[in-house]
Design an enzyme around this catalytic site. Structure first.
Site, PDB file in Angstrom:
ATOM      1  CD  GLU A  28      -1.053   0.681   3.654  1.00 54.86           C
ATOM      2  OE1 GLU A  28      -1.466   1.850   3.541  1.00 54.86           O
ATOM      3  OE2 GLU A  28      -1.296  -0.054   4.627  1.00 54.86           O
ATOM      4  CE  LYS A  92      -6.568   6.938   5.553  1.00 60.30           C
ATOM      5  NZ  LYS A  92      -6.842   7.075   7.003  1.00 60.30           N
ATOM      6  CG  ASP A 144     -14.856   5.928  12.164  1.00 60.75           C
ATOM      7  OD1 ASP A 144     -14.636   5.310  11.100  1.00 60.75           O
ATOM      8  OD2 ASP A 144     -14.111   6.846  12.585  1.00 60.75           O
ATOM      9  CB  ALA A 147     -13.706   1.108   3.416  1.00 54.32           C
ATOM     10  CE  LYS A 165      -3.467   1.443  10.662  1.00 54.28           C
ATOM     11  NZ  LYS A 165      -4.213   0.761   9.590  1.00 54.28           N
TER      12      LYS A 165
END
Length: 316
Positions: A28, A92, A144, A147, A165
């Site tokens: 990424e 982003k 929240d 995706a 995370k």
């Protein structure tokens, strides 16, 4: 329309590797543009590509440049994404942002979700990242949810990471992955890792030991026609981890600042990661770099193991 040919531009090295069946590992670009400060970010990007090559695979860093999804970048393009080559305007870009970034001819650094989508279009099966997105703490009120989880449910790419995370709600993230039918493997541990830490307090959904066992599970998933991704959680090396007890207080402090500063949406994760670096005097950055290195080694080995054996037609 053939989306691979028409929407994604392959770098020469990546195109050649895919054409002859050599293993390729996707990487990424948000971790470069938004995950680390310059010049640590570009040094990490170059090093990780080198680790993938040493492991016998071809690296394919993915981003959108001038509106064109690129799979496989040159050194100057990595520098641009890192912020050292005029790349301050790099957005982003998650999956929902890709059409806008493309149509407007912009630069976009791809998140886990967007990288998965473009890697799949290119025909790349293995993707290495740092940590997964997931269900944010307080999601019952904020709704929240990354995706990344939606894309994992729909896109058949194997994602090698250091777990979810630590800033997220790991338990709810694992529940969501289960609901969406996404296989979750933990390499070499009976406990699911938490990015900076080897321990999360949650059991490994399924344990594997080494790249060959990962490849066997991925091959079985594909034989069943599963169209979801596969998560491979690789705990941070022991020497580089920050124990959960130590990082927890730091994360709580950083989370508490979000409301005070009015930070929401896609700005949350970059702010938290940057703030945690400050609060740990750089220790979290060193851990982040170490876990990405370790993930790249495993990801390259998995990509090599998935290459069909010439004699049998089966993955090695």
């Amino acid at each position: 329309m053939n989306p691979t040919r028409d929407a994604v531009r392959l770098g020469d090295e990546v195109a050649e590797a895919l054409s002859v069946g050599r293993p390729v590992v996707a990487l990424e670009s948000t971790i470069i543009s938004h995950g680390m400060p310059y010049p640590d970010n570009v040094a990490m990007a170059r090093e990780v590509e080198g680790i993938v090559r040493e492991g016998g695979a071809v690296p394919a860093t993915i981003a959108v440049l001038d509106g064109v999804p690129r799979v496989g970048l040159g050194d100057d393009e990595l520098e641009l994404l890192a912020g050292g080559g005029g790349g301050r305007g790099v957005l982003k870009a998650s999956v929902r942002d890709l059409p806008y970034v493309m149509a407007r001819g912009l630069h976009g650094a791809t998140t886990v979700a967007a990288t998965m989508r473009l890697a799949s279009l290119a025909g790349i099966e293995v993707f290495v990242t740092g940590g997964l997105g997931g269900v944010h703490r307080g999601a019952a009120e904020s709704f929240d949810v990354s995706a990344d989880l939606t894309e994992l449910a729909a896109t058949p790419v194997t994602v090698v990471c250091a777990g979810v995370k630590s800033i997220l709600d790991i338990g709810l993230t694992l529940e969501t992955l289960e609901t969406n039918g996404v296989p979750v493997l933990v390499d070499g541990s009976d406990e699911f890792p938490a990015f900076y830490s080897r321990s999360s307090g949650f059991a490994a959904p399924s344990r594997v030991d080494g790249a060959d066992e990962v490849a066997a599970v991925v091959s079985a998933a594909r034989s069943l026609g599963l169209t979801s991704g596969v998560v491979v959680a690789h705990p941070v090396p022991v020497a580089d981890e920050i124990p959960a007890s130590a990082i927890g207080a730091v994360i709580d402090r950083a989370l508490g600042e979000l409301g005070e500063r009015g930070i929401t949406g896609k700005d949350v994760t970059p702010y938290l990661l940057s703030r945690i670096v400050e609060l740990t005097d750089g220790a979290s950055l060193a851990t982040n770099i170490a876990l990405v290195r370790a993930n790249a080694r495993l990801g390259a080995a998995v990509a090599v193991a998935l290459v069909p054996h010439p004699a049998s037609g089966l993955a090695r």
